[in-house]
Design a protein around this motif. Structure first.
Motif, short mmCIF file in Angstrom:
data_model
loop_
_atom_site.label_atom_id
_atom_site.label_comp_id
_atom_site.label_asym_id
_atom_site.label_seq_id
_atom_site.Cartn_x
_atom_site.Cartn_y
_atom_site.Cartn_z
N ARG A 68 0.82 -1.34 -0.08
CA ARG A 68 0.08 0.08 -0.02
C ARG A 68 0.86 1.36 -0.19
O ARG A 68 0.48 1.97 -0.64
CB ARG A 68 -1.06 0.14 1.28
CG ARG A 68 -2.02 -1.23 1.47
CD ARG A 68 -2.92 -1.22 2.55
NE ARG A 68 -3.46 -0.07 2.88
CZ ARG A 68 -4.61 0.12 2.84
NH1 ARG A 68 -5.49 -0.77 2.12
NH2 ARG A 68 -5.14 1.33 3.00
N ALA A 69 1.98 1.02 0.96
CA ALA A 69 2.80 2.41 0.74
C ALA A 69 3.61 2.52 -0.40
O ALA A 69 3.72 3.56 -0.77
CB ALA A 69 3.77 2.17 2.02
N GLN A 70 4.08 1.61 -1.07
CA GLN A 70 4.71 1.70 -2.40
C GLN A 70 3.77 2.34 -3.43
O GLN A 70 4.11 3.07 -4.36
CB GLN A 70 5.28 0.22 -2.69
CG GLN A 70 5.99 0.31 -3.97
CD GLN A 70 6.73 -1.09 -4.43
OE1 GLN A 70 6.60 -2.20 -3.70
NE2 GLN A 70 7.12 -1.18 -5.64
N ARG A 75 -4.85 12.81 -4.52
CA ARG A 75 -4.46 13.11 -3.29
C ARG A 75 -5.27 12.15 -2.39
O ARG A 75 -4.73 11.58 -1.26
CB ARG A 75 -4.56 14.72 -2.91
CG ARG A 75 -3.65 15.31 -3.53
CD ARG A 75 -3.54 16.78 -3.13
NE ARG A 75 -2.89 17.69 -3.73
CZ ARG A 75 -3.18 18.96 -4.65
NH1 ARG A 75 -4.34 19.21 -4.47
NH2 ARG A 75 -2.27 19.29 -5.08
N ARG A 76 -6.52 12.06 -2.63
CA ARG A 76 -7.53 11.18 -1.66
C ARG A 76 -7.01 9.80 -1.61
O ARG A 76 -7.12 9.23 -0.71
CB ARG A 76 -9.13 11.67 -1.97
CG ARG A 76 -10.03 11.12 -1.06
CD ARG A 76 -11.44 11.33 -1.45
NE ARG A 76 -11.76 10.69 -2.57
CZ ARG A 76 -12.30 11.13 -3.71
NH1 ARG A 76 -12.71 12.41 -3.75
NH2 ARG A 76 -12.85 10.43 -4.62
N VAL A 77 -6.80 9.35 -2.83
CA VAL A 77 -6.52 7.91 -3.05
C VAL A 77 -5.21 7.71 -2.30
O VAL A 77 -4.98 6.72 -1.57
CB VAL A 77 -6.37 7.54 -4.43
CG1 VAL A 77 -5.83 5.99 -4.58
CG2 VAL A 77 -7.73 7.57 -5.07
N VAL A 78 -4.13 8.50 -2.37
CA VAL A 78 -2.79 8.48 -1.83
C VAL A 78 -3.01 8.34 -0.49
O VAL A 78 -2.48 7.58 0.33
CB VAL A 78 -1.86 9.48 -2.42
CG1 VAL A 78 -0.57 9.62 -1.35
CG2 VAL A 78 -1.57 8.96 -3.85
N GLU A 79 -3.98 9.27 0.07
CA GLU A 79 -4.02 9.45 1.64
C GLU A 79 -4.94 8.36 2.33
O GLU A 79 -4.56 7.77 3.16
CB GLU A 79 -4.75 10.88 2.04
CG GLU A 79 -3.93 11.87 1.99
CD GLU A 79 -2.82 12.04 3.04
OE1 GLU A 79 -3.11 11.50 4.25
OE2 GLU A 79 -1.57 12.11 2.68
N ASP A 80 -5.74 7.72 1.36
CA ASP A 80 -6.56 6.52 1.59
C ASP A 80 -5.69 5.49 1.83
O ASP A 80 -5.86 4.27 2.76
CB ASP A 80 -7.61 6.04 0.94
CG ASP A 80 -8.90 7.26 1.11
OD1 ASP A 80 -8.70 8.00 2.29
OD2 ASP A 80 -9.96 7.25 0.22
N LEU A 81 -4.57 5.19 0.84
CA LEU A 81 -3.84 4.21 0.79
C LEU A 81 -2.65 4.17 1.97
O LEU A 81 -2.38 3.12 2.66
CB LEU A 81 -2.97 3.97 -0.54
CG LEU A 81 -3.69 3.50 -1.69
CD1 LEU A 81 -3.05 3.64 -2.71
CD2 LEU A 81 -4.05 1.92 -1.49
N ARG A 82 -2.51 5.50 2.36
CA ARG A 82 -1.24 5.39 3.50
C ARG A 82 -1.24 6.98 3.79
O ARG A 82 -0.71 7.89 3.15
CB ARG A 82 0.48 5.08 2.50
CG ARG A 82 1.34 5.52 3.58
CD ARG A 82 1.45 4.05 4.25
NE ARG A 82 2.63 4.55 5.27
CZ ARG A 82 3.06 3.36 6.38
NH1 ARG A 82 2.32 2.41 6.47
NH2 ARG A 82 4.25 3.98 7.02
#
Length: 90
Positions: free
Chosen positions: A5-7, A61-68
């Protein structure tokens, strides 16, 4: 799982963010060079593309924040959990 998820979040942030930013810069260049010569319909379409790029950046941005959540990396689990609670549980 968490490492994946972080990657993925990093790839989306870096690669997709870079593409959207480059497209926005190209639109700004076009606006400066041909913006005044566009008729009303073309200007409307041009502005529509700029708005779509803005929406794409917000979605990224929202997807990235939701992932990590970036708070997790910068301030630790306690702060990230508190922020999640404040945003979702009140």
């Amino acid at each position: 799982m968490e490492g994946e998820r972080a990657q993925l979040a990093k790839q989306l942030h870096d690669e997709l963010g870079g593409m959207i930013t480059a497209a926005k810069m190209d639109m700004q260049w076009l606006s400066a060079h041909i913006g005044a010569s566009l008729d009303a319909r073309a200007r409307e379409k041009f502005n529509s593309v700029v708005q779509l790029l803005d929406q794409a950046m917000v979605l990224k941005r929202r997807v990235v924040e939701d992932l990590r959540p970036s708070l997790l990396d910068h301030f630790g689990l306690g702060v990230a959990m508190r922020s999640h609670f404040d945003e979702n549980c009140r």
